[in-house]
Motif scaffolding. Structure first.
Motif, PDB file in Angstrom:
ATOM      1  N   PRO A  39     -13.236  -6.994   7.124  1.00 48.49           N
ATOM      2  CA  PRO A  39     -12.881  -5.608   6.539  1.00 48.49           C
ATOM      3  C   PRO A  39     -12.570  -4.601   7.634  1.00 48.49           C
ATOM      4  CG  PRO A  39     -15.304  -5.755   5.944  1.00 48.49           C
ATOM      5  CD  PRO A  39     -14.832  -7.072   6.620  1.00 48.49           C
ATOM      6  N   THR A  40     -11.376  -4.592   8.064  1.00 50.93           N
ATOM      7  CA  THR A  40     -11.238  -3.690   9.265  1.00 50.93           C
ATOM      8  C   THR A  40     -11.325  -2.239   8.992  1.00 50.93           C
ATOM      9  OG1 THR A  40      -8.688  -3.743   8.744  1.00 50.93           O
ATOM     10  CG2 THR A  40      -9.800  -5.331  10.574  1.00 50.93           C
ATOM     11  N   SER A  41     -11.113  -1.758   7.498  1.00 48.40           N
ATOM     12  CA  SER A  41     -11.408  -0.480   7.378  1.00 48.40           C
ATOM     13  C   SER A  41     -12.737   0.041   7.471  1.00 48.40           C
ATOM     14  CB  SER A  41     -10.814  -0.150   5.831  1.00 48.40           C
ATOM     15  OG  SER A  41     -10.491  -1.246   5.041  1.00 48.40           O
ATOM     16  N   LEU A 124      -1.893   0.639  -0.129  1.00 43.75           N
ATOM     17  CA  LEU A 124      -2.862  -0.061  -0.899  1.00 43.75           C
ATOM     18  C   LEU A 124      -3.604  -0.927  -0.078  1.00 43.75           C
ATOM     19  CD1 LEU A 124      -0.533  -0.406  -4.168  1.00 43.75           C
ATOM     20  CD2 LEU A 124      -2.433   1.582  -3.784  1.00 43.75           C
ATOM     21  N   PRO A 125      -5.036  -0.836  -0.121  1.00 45.52           N
ATOM     22  CA  PRO A 125      -5.752  -1.879   0.616  1.00 45.52           C
ATOM     23  C   PRO A 125      -5.709  -3.257   0.455  1.00 45.52           C
ATOM     24  CG  PRO A 125      -7.034   0.013  -0.084  1.00 45.52           C
ATOM     25  CD  PRO A 125      -5.692   0.119  -0.661  1.00 45.52           C
ATOM     26  N   LEU A 155      -0.483   6.973   7.413  1.00 47.15           N
ATOM     27  CA  LEU A 155      -1.121   7.662   6.307  1.00 47.15           C
ATOM     28  C   LEU A 155      -2.468   6.990   5.991  1.00 47.15           C
ATOM     29  CD1 LEU A 155      -1.254   9.884   4.065  1.00 47.15           C
ATOM     30  CD2 LEU A 155       0.160   8.217   2.825  1.00 47.15           C
ATOM     31  N   TYR A 156      -2.319   5.773   5.814  1.00 44.74           N
ATOM     32  CA  TYR A 156      -3.539   4.844   5.648  1.00 44.74           C
ATOM     33  C   TYR A 156      -4.666   5.035   6.610  1.00 44.74           C
ATOM     34  CZ  TYR A 156      -6.356   0.483   4.320  1.00 44.74           C
ATOM     35  OH  TYR A 156      -7.164  -0.325   3.900  1.00 44.74           O
ATOM     36  N   HIS A 157      -4.398   4.921   7.874  1.00 46.61           N
ATOM     37  CA  HIS A 157      -5.426   4.904   8.981  1.00 46.61           C
ATOM     38  C   HIS A 157      -5.972   6.295   9.125  1.00 46.61           C
ATOM     39  CE1 HIS A 157      -3.745   0.793  10.505  1.00 46.61           C
ATOM     40  NE2 HIS A 157      -4.927   0.801   9.817  1.00 46.61           N
TER      41      HIS A 157
END
Length: 172
Positions: A39-41, A124-125, A155-157
């Motif tokens: 999970p990189t997030s 979307l993840p 935007l996500y990061h």
């Protein structure tokens, strides 16, 4: 000095030395669908919590991981443009069948929504990066692909870096 304090100091020193280059490599792999095994997030948010960067440092992290992720996704896009859906079988640690319902759904989203699908699936993840394959196979324009993937990934990061910073500010 206690062993816990000492090991924390060593960990922080290692992160400060190898942090940004390691993040770059991890996110290129993530963009290329290889990094789906971890999970990189969580990894990114943890890095932000451990380093507590300034606003400039946070912006640097966001830009770095975005560029890295886009490079990885563009590699999948380019590979699928050249080799077709079979590129999926060449990606290590990716258990994804091009004849599966999930793959067909991603292709249908792309066929039906085009630009919106490229942008939306990268926000979307659980669907990030898969749109590169139908986009590449269909010869979707490179520049449009890069613009949509770049904007949505930025935007996500930004969210994944901002949330831990807001948490740190609330705790302080």
């Amino acid at each position: 000095m206690s062993p816990i304090t000492l090991s924390l100091e060593y960990t922080l020193a290692a992160i400060s030395v190898a942090g940004l280059p390691a993040l770059f490599v991890v996110f290129v792999l993530k963009g290329a669908l290889v990094g789906k095994i971890f999970p990189t997030s969580v990894f990114l948010s943890g890095y932000v919590v451990l380093t507590a960067p300034t606003h400039v440092g946070a912006a640097t992290i966001v830009v770095l991981v975005t560029v890295a992720h886009v490079i990885g996704q563009f590699a999948v896009y380019t590979g699928s443009r050249r080799y077709g859906e079979e590129i999926v079988s060449a990606v290590p640690y990716l258990n994804f069948d091009p004849s599966s319902d999930r793959f067909r759904r991603v292709g249908q989203w792309f066929d039906r929504y085009g630009d919106v699908a490229v942008f939306g699936t990268n926000v979307l993840p659980w669907s990030r990066g898969l749109i590169a394959i139908p986009a590449g196979v269909s010869s979707y324009p490179r520049r449009r692909y890069l613009v949509h993937v770049g904007a949505s990934t930025l935007l996500y990061h930004t969210v994944y870096v901002a949330l831990p910073l807001l948490g740190l500010a609330a705790v302080a």
